[in-house]
Design a protein around this motif. Structure first.
Motif, PDB file in Angstrom:
ATOM      1  N   GLY A  59       0.803  -1.204   0.000  1.00 39.01           N
ATOM      2  CA  GLY A  59       0.000   0.000   0.000  1.00 39.01           C
ATOM      3  C   GLY A  59       0.842   1.263   0.000  1.00 39.01           C
ATOM      4  N   TRP A  60       0.158   2.391   0.195  1.00 41.38           N
ATOM      5  CA  TRP A  60       0.821   3.695   0.169  1.00 41.38           C
ATOM      6  C   TRP A  60       0.818   4.256   1.581  1.00 41.38           C
ATOM      7  CZ3 TRP A  60      -2.629   1.835  -3.353  1.00 41.38           C
ATOM      8  CH2 TRP A  60      -2.133   1.638  -4.638  1.00 41.38           C
ATOM      9  N   GLU A  67      -2.483   3.029   3.186  1.00 41.58           N
ATOM     10  CA  GLU A  67      -3.697   2.835   2.386  1.00 41.58           C
ATOM     11  C   GLU A  67      -3.607   1.486   1.698  1.00 41.58           C
ATOM     12  OE1 GLU A  67      -4.939   6.131  -0.121  1.00 41.58           O
ATOM     13  OE2 GLU A  67      -5.385   4.685  -1.695  1.00 41.58           O
ATOM     14  N   CYS A  68      -4.633   0.666   1.901  1.00 40.97           N
ATOM     15  CA  CYS A  68      -4.657  -0.660   1.286  1.00 40.97           C
ATOM     16  C   CYS A  68      -4.644  -0.537  -0.243  1.00 40.97           C
ATOM     17  CB  CYS A  68      -5.902  -1.413   1.741  1.00 40.97           C
ATOM     18  SG  CYS A  68      -6.069  -3.032   0.962  1.00 40.97           S
ATOM     19  N   HIS A  71      -8.660  -1.832  -1.982  1.00 40.00           N
ATOM     20  CA  HIS A  71      -9.896  -1.027  -1.944  1.00 40.00           C
ATOM     21  C   HIS A  71      -9.725   0.267  -1.162  1.00 40.00           C
ATOM     22  CE1 HIS A  71     -11.327  -5.317  -2.325  1.00 40.00           C
ATOM     23  NE2 HIS A  71     -11.731  -4.764  -3.453  1.00 40.00           N
ATOM     24  N   GLU A  72      -8.478   0.610  -0.879  1.00 44.21           N
ATOM     25  CA  GLU A  72      -8.139   1.950  -0.380  1.00 44.21           C
ATOM     26  C   GLU A  72      -8.602   2.256   1.041  1.00 44.21           C
ATOM     27  OE1 GLU A  72      -9.523   4.552  -3.449  1.00 44.21           O
ATOM     28  OE2 GLU A  72      -8.240   3.647  -4.951  1.00 44.21           O
ATOM     29  N   CYS A  74      -7.845   2.923   4.783  1.00 39.20           N
ATOM     30  CA  CYS A  74      -6.627   3.450   5.401  1.00 39.20           C
ATOM     31  C   CYS A  74      -6.550   2.981   6.852  1.00 39.20           C
ATOM     32  CB  CYS A  74      -6.632   4.973   5.351  1.00 39.20           C
ATOM     33  SG  CYS A  74      -6.475   5.605   3.673  1.00 39.20           S
TER      34      CYS A  74
END
Ligand code: FES
Length: 114
Positions: A59-60, A67-68, A71-72, A74
């Protein structure tokens, strides 16, 4: 903070984990755990997202949040708590320390020092 009776599991040498990097390890009998080196320090969480099967190490990272990649959702690296859907369940966090230049995870028998 470490806990009495916790097992120290060596992760890597700190020099191999500069700020902005992450390393994933799988202690025997446990799920993968990722150690993130942020500008605020080292944080360790279970690597698998609690929503579906994604690696949070992919992730970021921004500040103390990851952030995954799927599917984003966090997650707060300090608490493991997601900030919103689709994830609803926190990932487990683990204590980390540095001893003589080695990054150590502190795990109890269930792999969870909390
Ligand atoms: S798998 Fe991480 S948010 Fe869906």
């Amino acid at each position: 903070m470490t806990h009495p009776g916790a097992t120290a599991f060596p992760v890597c040498e700190l020099v191999t984990l500069p700020v902005g990097e992450v390393v994933t390890v799988t202690p025997p009998g446990l799920a993968p755990i990722s150690v993130f080196h942020t500008s605020d320090g080292l944080y360790a969480i279970d690597d698998t997202c609690t929503h579906q099967d994604a690696s949070l190490a992919d992730g970021w990272v921004e500040g103390c949040t990851v952030e995954c990649p799927l599917h984003e959702a966090c997650f707060d690296l300090r608490t493991g708590v997601p900030s919103g859907p689709p994830a609803k369940i926190a990932v487990r966090t683990h204590d980390v320390s540095i001893v003589d230049g080695t990054v150590l995870l502190h795990l109890d028998q269930k792999g969870d020092a909390r």
